[in-house]
Design an enzyme around this catalytic site. Structure first.
Site, PDB file in Angstrom:
ATOM      1  N   HIS A 198       0.796  -1.238   0.000  1.00 35.40           N
ATOM      2  CA  HIS A 198       0.000   0.000   0.000  1.00 35.40           C
ATOM      3  C   HIS A 198       0.831   1.292   0.000  1.00 35.40           C
ATOM      4  O   HIS A 198       0.679   2.131   0.877  1.00 35.40           O
ATOM      5  CB  HIS A 198      -1.092   0.003   1.077  1.00 35.40           C
ATOM      6  CG  HIS A 198      -0.693  -0.265   2.511  1.00 35.40           C
ATOM      7  ND1 HIS A 198       0.461   0.220   3.062  1.00 35.40           N
ATOM      8  CD2 HIS A 198      -1.339  -0.929   3.506  1.00 35.40           C
ATOM      9  CE1 HIS A 198       0.511  -0.143   4.331  1.00 35.40           C
ATOM     10  NE2 HIS A 198      -0.565  -0.840   4.628  1.00 35.40           N
ATOM     11  N   ASP A 260      -6.281  -3.828   0.201  1.00 31.66           N
ATOM     12  CA  ASP A 260      -6.182  -3.598   1.652  1.00 31.66           C
ATOM     13  C   ASP A 260      -7.589  -3.643   2.270  1.00 31.66           C
ATOM     14  O   ASP A 260      -7.934  -2.810   3.122  1.00 31.66           O
ATOM     15  CB  ASP A 260      -5.469  -2.284   1.969  1.00 31.66           C
ATOM     16  CG  ASP A 260      -5.111  -2.172   3.461  1.00 31.66           C
ATOM     17  OD1 ASP A 260      -5.288  -3.164   4.196  1.00 31.66           O
ATOM     18  OD2 ASP A 260      -4.662  -1.092   3.878  1.00 31.66           O
ATOM     19  N   HIS A 264     -14.560  -2.888   9.071  1.00 28.63           N
ATOM     20  CA  HIS A 264     -14.866  -2.452  10.440  1.00 28.63           C
ATOM     21  C   HIS A 264     -16.362  -2.189  10.530  1.00 28.63           C
ATOM     22  O   HIS A 264     -17.023  -1.976   9.517  1.00 28.63           O
ATOM     23  CB  HIS A 264     -14.147  -1.139  10.772  1.00 28.63           C
ATOM     24  CG  HIS A 264     -12.654  -1.226  10.776  1.00 28.63           C
ATOM     25  ND1 HIS A 264     -11.946  -1.868  11.761  1.00 28.63           N
ATOM     26  CD2 HIS A 264     -11.732  -0.752   9.907  1.00 28.63           C
ATOM     27  CE1 HIS A 264     -10.650  -1.779  11.503  1.00 28.63           C
ATOM     28  NE2 HIS A 264     -10.482  -1.111  10.374  1.00 28.63           N
TER      29      HIS A 264
HETATM   30  C1  NCD Z   1      -5.702  -2.073   8.463  1.00 24.72           C
HETATM   31  C2  NCD Z   1      -6.658  -2.848   9.381  1.00 24.72           C
HETATM   32  O1  NCD Z   1      -7.749  -2.337   9.657  1.00 24.72           O
HETATM   33  O2  NCD Z   1      -6.338  -3.969   9.765  1.00 24.72           O
HETATM   34  N1  NCD Z   1      -6.105  -0.709   8.458  1.00 24.72           N
HETATM   35  C3  NCD Z   1      -5.756   0.228   7.554  1.00 24.72           C
HETATM   36  O3  NCD Z   1      -6.017   1.414   7.779  1.00 24.72           O
HETATM   37  N2  NCD Z   1      -5.173  -0.106   6.403  1.00 24.72           N
HETATM   38  C4  NCD Z   1      -4.294  -2.232   8.898  1.00 24.72           C
HETATM   39  C5  NCD Z   1      -3.273  -1.900   7.843  1.00 24.72           C
HETATM   40  O4  NCD Z   1      -3.294  -2.428   6.715  1.00 24.72           O
HETATM   41  O5  NCD Z   1      -2.358  -1.121   8.108  1.00 24.72           O
HETATM   42 ZN    ZN Z   2      -3.905  -3.791   5.580  1.00 21.29          ZN
HETATM   43 ZN    ZN Z   3      -0.956  -1.613   6.536  1.00 23.13          ZN
END
Ligand code: NCD
Ligand code: ZN
Ligand code: ZN
Length: 391
Positions: A198, A260, A264
């Site tokens: 990322h 990614d 949540h």
């Molecule tokens: C990811 C998570 O929620 O696990 N969150 C994010 O903002 N990308 C963690 C991560 O990939 O750093």
């Molecule tokens: Zn992540």
């Molecule tokens: Zn990450």
């Protein structure tokens, strides 16, 4: 089984058919073959199955956010034949013991193929089940666990595992410099198999030496804006960063695109949780760029199938060729839709892309010869997905 359509092969686009026996492709030809079991996709595109090399399937104690069944259903719906899952679960995947337990759950719940990364910890024996090591520099390398992190990296290197890194130095905040500094430091170790995940900024990307990298649709499309739910780590940078990163994807300086996928609950987002689901938005968003002439279909397939397969060492995935697995993604380039998070298969029904008009949609996903999504309906079954290390 016979699959008809416009097949994107290493030899170019072939209007013809693909003969599948069991889990493998046995022949691709222009000839009009016949088979009692035929899937005729007409003028639609048949692409090598897409692979998302950075997702969070959660499960374990975080199953309320997502579990391996809902997460891999989202993958099937989004056109992905395989996903690589991150270890920041509860409990963390940081030993062979936890990894074995996760494998036990995944083999019962997964609709598509899956891989695991193991986190900094006790790595002995994990190379049998995991695709690689994930290093989260802000909380490990930069938070008093430098030596422990280096020991895990040494183990991964010594056992031919890929090291995938979230590179940010938290002492520099959420700036491009925070990313650039961490990337410079990790690349300075001179690892044989290093991947920066990322990447969010021009400054960060410019520091990469001797490593592959990926970026995500939100870094390509949301630079300079902050719509609802867009909080994510690393943070979304400026417009110029987005333009730079898209140009780097076009030129191959960024090899892969991952989602990614980070589900949540809405109440957690309201309290500041970072990340959002991406498995069901990545492909439509990127196909929209293809339709606008801003990204070629070949680059998209390279970044979402060929390169993830190559970087992860998946020799029988990533292209449509004789002998490879019949894992493929069928796309209707002309189909139009609107991103509606309430319709996600992911448990996390929110997105910074809510309401975006998209053109180009996945209409079928096949994993090793078996449909897991057809006409936008998830038809796969939990238990079909396999650990990529066993393929
Ligand atoms: C990811 C998570 O929620 O696990 N969150 C994010 O903002 N990308 C963690 C991560 O990939 O750093
Ligand atoms: Zn992540
Ligand atoms: Zn990450």
């Amino acid at each position: 089984m016979l699959v008809k359509g416009r097949l994107l092969t290493p030899r170019g686009l072939i209007e013809g058919c693909m003969k599948v026996e069991g889990e493998r492709i046995v022949r691709i030809s222009r000839l009009g073959e016949r088979d009692p079991q035929t899937y005729d996709f007409g003028g639609k595109l048949v692409l090598p199955g897409l692979i998302d090399m950075h997702v969070h399937l959660r499960d374990f104690d975080l199953s309320y956010k997502e579990d391996i069944k809902s997460g891999t259903s989202a993958a099937a719906a989004g056109g992905f034949v395989a996903v690589a899952d991150m270890p920041n679960t509860k409990p963390r995947v940081d030993s062979l013991e936890v990894l074995k337990w996760r494998e036990e759950i995944a083999r019962q719940k997964a609709l598509v193929d899956y891989g695991f990364y193991v986190g900094v910890g006790r790595l002995e024996g994990t190379e049998k089940l995991a695709l690689g090591l994930k290093v989260f520099m802000p909380q490990e390398y930069y938070s008093g666990q430098r030596e422990k992190t280096l020991r895990s990296i040494e183990y991964a290197e010594g056992h031919g595992m890929l090291t995938v890194v979230h590179a940010e130095d938290p002492s520099l905040g959420e700036t491009p410099e925070a990313e650039a500094h961490a990337i410079r430091e990790i690349c300075g170790l001179g690892l044989r198999r290093l991947h920066i995940t990322h990447v969010s900024s021009r400054a960060g990307h410019s520091q990469i030496r001797g490593a592959t990298c990926d970026t995500c649709p939100h870094y390509l499309l949301l630079g300079g804006s902050s719509p609802p739910h867009s909080k994510v780590h690393p943070s979304i940078k400026g417009r110029e960063d987005s333009e730079y990163l898209l140009q780097a994807v076009r030129r191959g300086g960024i090899q892969a695109i991952s989602s990614d996928h980070a589900p949540h609950l809405p109440e957690e987002k309201a309290e500041g949780a970072a990340g959002f689901p991406g498995l069901e938005t990545s492909l439509p968003l990127l196909l929209t760029l293809v339709n606008k002439g801003e990204l070629s279909l070949e680059r998209l397939v390279s970044a979402m199938a060929e390169q993830p397969a190559r970087i992860l060492g998946l020799k029988r995935l990533g292209s449509l060729e004789e002998g490879k697995y019949a894992s493929f993604t069928v796309v209707d380039l002309k189909a139009e839709s609107v991103i509606r998070p309430e319709e996600f298969r992911s448990k996390s029904k929110l997105s910074p892309f809510e309401g975006w008009k998209v053109r180009g949609l996945p209409v079928a996903t096949f994993v090793r010869g078996k449909p897991v999504m057809l006409e936008e309906e998830v038809v796969g079954e939990p238990g079909w997905g396999k650990n990529l290390k066993f393929l």
